[in-house]
Motif scaffolding. Structure first.
Motif, PDB file in Angstrom:
ATOM      1  N   MET A 143      -4.106   3.971   7.079  1.00 48.27           N
ATOM      2  CA  MET A 143      -4.355   2.542   6.866  1.00 48.27           C
ATOM      3  C   MET A 143      -3.833   1.653   8.127  1.00 48.27           C
ATOM      4  O   MET A 143      -2.568   1.909   8.416  1.00 48.27           O
ATOM      5  N   THR A 144      -4.400   0.813   8.454  1.00 47.62           N
ATOM      6  CA  THR A 144      -3.900  -0.062   9.652  1.00 47.62           C
ATOM      7  C   THR A 144      -3.108  -1.254   8.723  1.00 47.62           C
ATOM      8  O   THR A 144      -3.043  -1.436   7.684  1.00 47.62           O
ATOM      9  N   ARG A 145      -2.132  -1.803   9.601  1.00 45.84           N
ATOM     10  CA  ARG A 145      -1.342  -3.056   9.163  1.00 45.84           C
ATOM     11  C   ARG A 145      -2.024  -3.910   8.396  1.00 45.84           C
ATOM     12  O   ARG A 145      -1.730  -4.427   7.341  1.00 45.84           O
ATOM     13  N   TRP A 146      -3.053  -4.373   9.109  1.00 46.90           N
ATOM     14  CA  TRP A 146      -3.864  -5.425   8.181  1.00 46.90           C
ATOM     15  C   TRP A 146      -4.623  -4.722   6.975  1.00 46.90           C
ATOM     16  O   TRP A 146      -4.678  -5.649   6.133  1.00 46.90           O
ATOM     17  N   GLN A 147      -4.967  -3.808   7.039  1.00 50.25           N
ATOM     18  CA  GLN A 147      -5.531  -3.090   5.675  1.00 50.25           C
ATOM     19  C   GLN A 147      -4.281  -3.182   4.561  1.00 50.25           C
ATOM     20  O   GLN A 147      -4.432  -3.570   3.481  1.00 50.25           O
ATOM     21  N   VAL A 148      -3.088  -2.654   4.905  1.00 48.73           N
ATOM     22  CA  VAL A 148      -1.889  -2.943   4.001  1.00 48.73           C
ATOM     23  C   VAL A 148      -1.751  -4.104   3.543  1.00 48.73           C
ATOM     24  O   VAL A 148      -1.620  -4.600   2.551  1.00 48.73           O
ATOM     25  N   TYR A 149      -1.587  -5.172   4.535  1.00 49.52           N
ATOM     26  CA  TYR A 149      -1.600  -6.621   4.379  1.00 49.52           C
ATOM     27  C   TYR A 149      -2.597  -7.263   3.545  1.00 49.52           C
ATOM     28  O   TYR A 149      -2.204  -7.773   2.441  1.00 49.52           O
TER      29      TYR A 149
END
Length: 85
Positions: free
Chosen positions: A1-7
């Motif tokens: 997962m990317t940071r944006w997806q986690v966010y």
């Protein structure tokens, strides 16, 4: 997962839980503590009032909410604007 997806995953779950928990509790204990009761109270209206008694704030709030919800449905449910660059 990317940071944006986690966010966005944390944001969505957090938003859902911070709304749903208090709303269910308010419905079970005192409906005057629900979000809808609070919105109507802040706008000075009563549910069931005819449209002619709505304040401009209520109409504006309803319009903005309608646009946001339609955008979210189009974006999240139907994938509209997904490949927009």
């Amino acid at each position: 997962m990317t940071r944006w997806q986690v966010y966005w995953s944390i944001w969505a779950c957090g938003s859902f839980l911070t709304f749903l928990g208090p709303e269910i509790y308010a419905l079970c204990t005192n409906v005057e503590n629900t979000l809808s009761f609070t919105v109507w109270d802040l706008e000075g209206g009563q549910p069931g009032d005819p449209i002619t008694k709505w304040t401009s704030t209520h109409v504006l709030f309803g319009g903005v909410l309608t646009v946001v919800l339609l955008w979210l449905i189009g974006h999240l449910v139907f994938g509209v604007w997904r490949n927009w660059k």
